[in-house]
Design an enzyme around this catalytic site. Structure first.
Site, PDB file in Angstrom:
ATOM      1  N   VAL A  34     -28.594 -19.759  39.207  1.00 30.54           N
ATOM      2  CA  VAL A  34     -29.973 -19.748  38.707  1.00 30.54           C
ATOM      3  C   VAL A  34     -30.143 -20.788  37.594  1.00 30.54           C
ATOM      4  O   VAL A  34     -31.155 -20.790  36.909  1.00 30.54           O
ATOM      5  CB  VAL A  34     -30.405 -18.349  38.190  1.00 30.54           C
ATOM      6  CG1 VAL A  34     -30.639 -17.376  39.341  1.00 30.54           C
ATOM      7  CG2 VAL A  34     -29.400 -17.786  37.193  1.00 30.54           C
ATOM      8  N   GLU A  55     -34.422 -30.450  45.777  1.00 33.13           N
ATOM      9  CA  GLU A  55     -35.484 -29.443  45.913  1.00 33.13           C
ATOM     10  C   GLU A  55     -36.788 -30.129  46.307  1.00 33.13           C
ATOM     11  O   GLU A  55     -37.082 -31.197  45.769  1.00 33.13           O
ATOM     12  CB  GLU A  55     -35.664 -28.702  44.582  1.00 33.13           C
ATOM     13  CG  GLU A  55     -34.438 -27.872  44.226  1.00 33.13           C
ATOM     14  CD  GLU A  55     -34.591 -27.096  42.921  1.00 33.13           C
ATOM     15  OE1 GLU A  55     -35.724 -26.962  42.414  1.00 33.13           O
ATOM     16  OE2 GLU A  55     -33.568 -26.628  42.406  1.00 33.13           O
ATOM     17  N   ASP A 103     -31.016 -20.137  43.735  1.00 36.10           N
ATOM     18  CA  ASP A 103     -32.420 -20.381  43.371  1.00 36.10           C
ATOM     19  C   ASP A 103     -32.665 -21.860  43.133  1.00 36.10           C
ATOM     20  O   ASP A 103     -33.803 -22.303  43.124  1.00 36.10           O
ATOM     21  CB  ASP A 103     -32.752 -19.576  42.102  1.00 36.10           C
ATOM     22  CG  ASP A 103     -34.245 -19.574  41.787  1.00 36.10           C
ATOM     23  OD1 ASP A 103     -35.039 -19.213  42.686  1.00 36.10           O
ATOM     24  OD2 ASP A 103     -34.617 -19.932  40.652  1.00 36.10           O
ATOM     25  N   ALA A 111     -37.574 -17.109  37.677  1.00 36.18           N
ATOM     26  CA  ALA A 111     -38.226 -16.711  36.424  1.00 36.18           C
ATOM     27  C   ALA A 111     -39.722 -16.454  36.591  1.00 36.18           C
ATOM     28  O   ALA A 111     -40.412 -16.189  35.616  1.00 36.18           O
ATOM     29  CB  ALA A 111     -38.005 -17.791  35.364  1.00 36.18           C
ATOM     30  N   ARG A 139     -29.070 -24.888  37.274  1.00 41.15           N
ATOM     31  CA  ARG A 139     -29.590 -26.110  37.891  1.00 41.15           C
ATOM     32  C   ARG A 139     -28.692 -26.501  39.051  1.00 41.15           C
ATOM     33  O   ARG A 139     -27.466 -26.390  38.947  1.00 41.15           O
ATOM     34  CB  ARG A 139     -29.631 -27.263  36.863  1.00 41.15           C
ATOM     35  CG  ARG A 139     -30.872 -27.274  35.979  1.00 41.15           C
ATOM     36  CD  ARG A 139     -32.141 -27.625  36.742  1.00 41.15           C
ATOM     37  NE  ARG A 139     -33.327 -27.608  35.903  1.00 41.15           N
ATOM     38  CZ  ARG A 139     -34.103 -26.538  35.658  1.00 41.15           C
ATOM     39  NH1 ARG A 139     -33.810 -25.390  36.217  1.00 41.15           N
ATOM     40  NH2 ARG A 139     -35.159 -26.623  34.887  1.00 41.15           N
ATOM     41  N   THR A 178     -29.835 -17.938  26.656  1.00 46.57           N
ATOM     42  CA  THR A 178     -30.922 -17.011  26.979  1.00 46.57           C
ATOM     43  C   THR A 178     -30.741 -16.381  28.357  1.00 46.57           C
ATOM     44  O   THR A 178     -30.747 -15.152  28.506  1.00 46.57           O
ATOM     45  CB  THR A 178     -32.275 -17.753  26.935  1.00 46.57           C
ATOM     46  OG1 THR A 178     -32.434 -18.317  25.644  1.00 46.57           O
ATOM     47  CG2 THR A 178     -33.432 -16.808  27.231  1.00 46.57           C
ATOM     48  N   LEU A 179     -30.562 -17.239  29.382  1.00 43.12           N
ATOM     49  CA  LEU A 179     -30.420 -16.710  30.743  1.00 43.12           C
ATOM     50  C   LEU A 179     -29.175 -15.853  30.864  1.00 43.12           C
ATOM     51  O   LEU A 179     -29.214 -14.744  31.397  1.00 43.12           O
ATOM     52  CB  LEU A 179     -30.302 -17.877  31.745  1.00 43.12           C
ATOM     53  CG  LEU A 179     -31.500 -18.174  32.619  1.00 43.12           C
ATOM     54  CD1 LEU A 179     -32.725 -18.440  31.806  1.00 43.12           C
ATOM     55  CD2 LEU A 179     -31.221 -19.311  33.565  1.00 43.12           C
ATOM     56  N   HIS A 206     -36.572 -21.728  43.737  1.00 44.86           N
ATOM     57  CA  HIS A 206     -36.657 -21.996  42.298  1.00 44.86           C
ATOM     58  C   HIS A 206     -37.768 -21.149  41.641  1.00 44.86           C
ATOM     59  O   HIS A 206     -38.705 -21.690  41.030  1.00 44.86           O
ATOM     60  CB  HIS A 206     -36.879 -23.488  42.013  1.00 44.86           C
ATOM     61  CG  HIS A 206     -36.464 -23.882  40.626  1.00 44.86           C
ATOM     62  ND1 HIS A 206     -35.940 -25.109  40.306  1.00 44.86           N
ATOM     63  CD2 HIS A 206     -36.484 -23.181  39.455  1.00 44.86           C
ATOM     64  CE1 HIS A 206     -35.673 -25.168  39.005  1.00 44.86           C
ATOM     65  NE2 HIS A 206     -35.994 -23.996  38.460  1.00 44.86           N
TER      66      HIS A 206
HETATM   67  P1  NAD Z   1     -30.105 -21.856  26.510  1.00 41.14           P
HETATM   68  O1  NAD Z   1     -30.116 -23.128  25.761  1.00 41.14           O
HETATM   69  O2  NAD Z   1     -30.564 -20.599  25.861  1.00 41.14           O
HETATM   70  O3  NAD Z   1     -28.632 -21.564  27.076  1.00 41.14           O
HETATM   71  C1  NAD Z   1     -27.814 -22.551  27.666  1.00 41.14           C
HETATM   72  C2  NAD Z   1     -26.374 -22.202  27.330  1.00 41.14           C
HETATM   73  O4  NAD Z   1     -25.479 -23.068  28.035  1.00 41.14           O
HETATM   74  C3  NAD Z   1     -26.082 -22.354  25.844  1.00 41.14           C
HETATM   75  O5  NAD Z   1     -25.470 -21.189  25.368  1.00 41.14           O
HETATM   76  C4  NAD Z   1     -25.108 -23.539  25.815  1.00 41.14           C
HETATM   77  O6  NAD Z   1     -24.182 -23.428  24.776  1.00 41.14           O
HETATM   78  C5  NAD Z   1     -24.445 -23.398  27.155  1.00 41.14           C
HETATM   79  N1  NAD Z   1     -23.766 -24.621  27.574  1.00 41.14           N
HETATM   80  C6  NAD Z   1     -24.251 -25.879  27.570  1.00 41.14           C
HETATM   81  N2  NAD Z   1     -23.315 -26.734  28.020  1.00 41.14           N
HETATM   82  C7  NAD Z   1     -22.212 -25.992  28.298  1.00 41.14           C
HETATM   83  C8  NAD Z   1     -20.901 -26.301  28.799  1.00 41.14           C
HETATM   84  N3  NAD Z   1     -20.549 -27.564  29.070  1.00 41.14           N
HETATM   85  N4  NAD Z   1     -20.021 -25.272  28.967  1.00 41.14           N
HETATM   86  C9  NAD Z   1     -20.371 -24.004  28.670  1.00 41.14           C
HETATM   87  N5  NAD Z   1     -21.586 -23.657  28.195  1.00 41.14           N
HETATM   88  C10 NAD Z   1     -22.497 -24.647  28.010  1.00 41.14           C
HETATM   89  O7  NAD Z   1     -30.960 -22.134  27.813  1.00 41.14           O
HETATM   90  P2  NAD Z   1     -31.500 -21.034  28.843  1.00 41.14           P
HETATM   91  O8  NAD Z   1     -32.893 -20.686  28.489  1.00 41.14           O
HETATM   92  O9  NAD Z   1     -30.490 -19.975  29.008  1.00 41.14           O
HETATM   93  O10 NAD Z   1     -31.575 -21.908  30.163  1.00 41.14           O
HETATM   94  C11 NAD Z   1     -30.399 -22.478  30.706  1.00 41.14           C
HETATM   95  C12 NAD Z   1     -30.754 -23.347  31.891  1.00 41.14           C
HETATM   96  O11 NAD Z   1     -31.150 -22.520  32.971  1.00 41.14           O
HETATM   97  C13 NAD Z   1     -31.956 -24.255  31.640  1.00 41.14           C
HETATM   98  O12 NAD Z   1     -31.532 -25.478  31.067  1.00 41.14           O
HETATM   99  C14 NAD Z   1     -32.532 -24.441  33.007  1.00 41.14           C
HETATM  100  O13 NAD Z   1     -31.965 -25.580  33.603  1.00 41.14           O
HETATM  101  C15 NAD Z   1     -32.101 -23.207  33.762  1.00 41.14           C
HETATM  102  N6  NAD Z   1     -33.232 -22.278  34.021  1.00 41.14           N
HETATM  103  C16 NAD Z   1     -33.513 -21.973  35.312  1.00 41.14           C
HETATM  104  C17 NAD Z   1     -34.556 -21.104  35.596  1.00 41.14           C
HETATM  105  C18 NAD Z   1     -34.895 -20.763  37.023  1.00 41.14           C
HETATM  106  O14 NAD Z   1     -36.046 -20.513  37.316  1.00 41.14           O
HETATM  107  N7  NAD Z   1     -33.956 -20.722  37.930  1.00 41.14           N
HETATM  108  C19 NAD Z   1     -35.322 -20.535  34.554  1.00 41.14           C
HETATM  109  C20 NAD Z   1     -34.983 -20.848  33.230  1.00 41.14           C
HETATM  110  C21 NAD Z   1     -33.921 -21.728  32.979  1.00 41.14           C
END
Ligand code: NAD
Length: 309
Positions: A225, A256, A251, A278, A227, A146-147, A275
């Site tokens: 952005v 934290e 971020d 979003a 973790r 998603t991100l 942080h």
């Molecule tokens: P998501 O599940 O849609 O996407 C995560 C992606 O990472 C997936 O495509 C997955 O296949 C990939 N992935 C996992 N392990 C991997 C690896 N070892 N190598 C390569 N790719 C790998 O999740 P999302 O909604 O995109 O969120 C991702 C992360 O971003 C969340 O888990 C959260 O920790 C963080 N996040 C941060 C904020 C912020 O405010 N900074 C906001 C939302 C999410």
């Protein structure tokens, strides 16, 4: 299970007022109330919507995390207690994408430097060759979920060539080229920007280490952005201090809030945000829509959306 009472835990306050979400969900066929840390109050609920984890959640049926990242929840204990855990992935694409675009535009157009100078009422123009524009640059995005997709969409619209790193090298819409994780060093080596959007898992912890910073160009910027612990923060600080990369926008951090003594606070080419990549006034509605959909699915016996445990 029967859903009679849903608690909105006060910890969601970090992102939005709990009462806004409770009011948004007040047409559900269950009572929705704001709950605090009193265990009896929590266990009187069948479901809890929350930011943080509490041990009392092991006695409810369903917990919904208002974040996408659920690395702070004890999956094994949820599993053992038969508690369903769902998360809020799928909503942050555009929000985080625009924040990342803001970082890149700041670096390219020198806005962070002007804002820093403004604090001292200092009129100080950049050197003639400090500024650049985004079209023709390349961003390598680690994680294509998603991100990652939201970042690719917004940066693509600004003329940036976007590559992705994911577990397999299968193509993903919005990405001009995709590398498998084992080719990470190759993927980052020609990028102007390296952007982490990965979740924290056993596989991703310290995935971005000294070797990755070594492989990056000296004029490249790093963005996280995802973790904090996905990045070896001391290796990042070394790379910044030795000018082996140009700068960073961060971020998320290993600790934290970022401790006051961190050298990251003082670096000219580092942007620190607390942080909040979003954060948006629409956040509670997007979370509410996921909760509502899952209440409907529960009623019609369909599997939960965004189920993690
Ligand atoms: P998501 O599940 O849609 O996407 C995560 C992606 O990472 C997936 O495509 C997955 O296949 C990939 N992935 C996992 N392990 C991997 C690896 N070892 N190598 C390569 N790719 C790998 O999740 P999302 O909604 O995109 O969120 C991702 C992360 O971003 C969340 O888990 C959260 O920790 C963080 N996040 C941060 C904020 C912020 O405010 N900074 C906001 C939302 C999410």
């Amino acid at each position: 299970f029967e859903l009679e009472r849903i608690g909105v835990h006060e910890s969601v306050e970090t992102v939005f007022p709990p009462s806004e979400l409770a009011a948004y969900l007040d047409d559900l066929p269950a009572e929705v109330t704001v709950v605090g840390d009193d265990a009896a109050e929590i266990t009187a609920c069948d479901a809890v919507v929350t930011f943080e984890h509490r041990d009392a959640y092991l006695e409810v049926d369903w917990v919904h995390s208002i974040q996408a990242g659920v690395d702070r929840f004890p999956f094994d204990e949820f599993e053992a207690s038969g508690v369903v855990l769902t998360n809020s992935t799928g909503i942050h694409d555009r929000w985080v994408g625009e924040t990342v675009a803001g970082y890149l535009l700041s670096f390219a157009r020198r806005i962070h430097t002007a804002v820093a100078n403004q604090q001292d009422r200092r009129w100080d123009q950049p050197d003639w060759n400090d500024g650049f524009t985004l079209p023709g640059t390349t961003a390598c995005v680690l994680g294509t979920g998603t991100l990652g997709s939201g970042v690719a969409e917004v940066l693509g619209a600004l003329g940036v060539r976007v590559t992705g790193v994911r577990r397999s090298a299968e193509p993903v819409p919005g990405f001009d080229e995709v590398y498998a994780t084992e080719d990470l060093l190759e993927g980052v080596s020609d990028a102007d920007f390296v952007i982490v959007t990965l979740p924290l898992t056993e596989q991703t912890r310290h995935l971005v280490d000294a070797e990755v910073f070594e492989a990056m160009r000296e004029d490249a910027y790093f963005v996280n952005v995802g973790r904090g612990p996905v990045v070896d923060e001391s290796a990042l600080i070394d790379a910044l201090e030795s000018d082996s990369i140009a700068g960073a926008a961060l971020d998320v951090f290993e600790t934290e809030p970022l401790p006051e003594e961190s050298p990251l606070w003082d670096m000219d080419e580092v942007i620190v945000t607390p942080h909040c990549a979003a954060f948006t006034e629409d956040y509670f509605r997007a979370v509410g829509d996921i909760v509502r959909e899952n209440v409907e699915r529960l009623e019609s016996g369909e599997p939960f959306h965004n189920r993690v445990v």
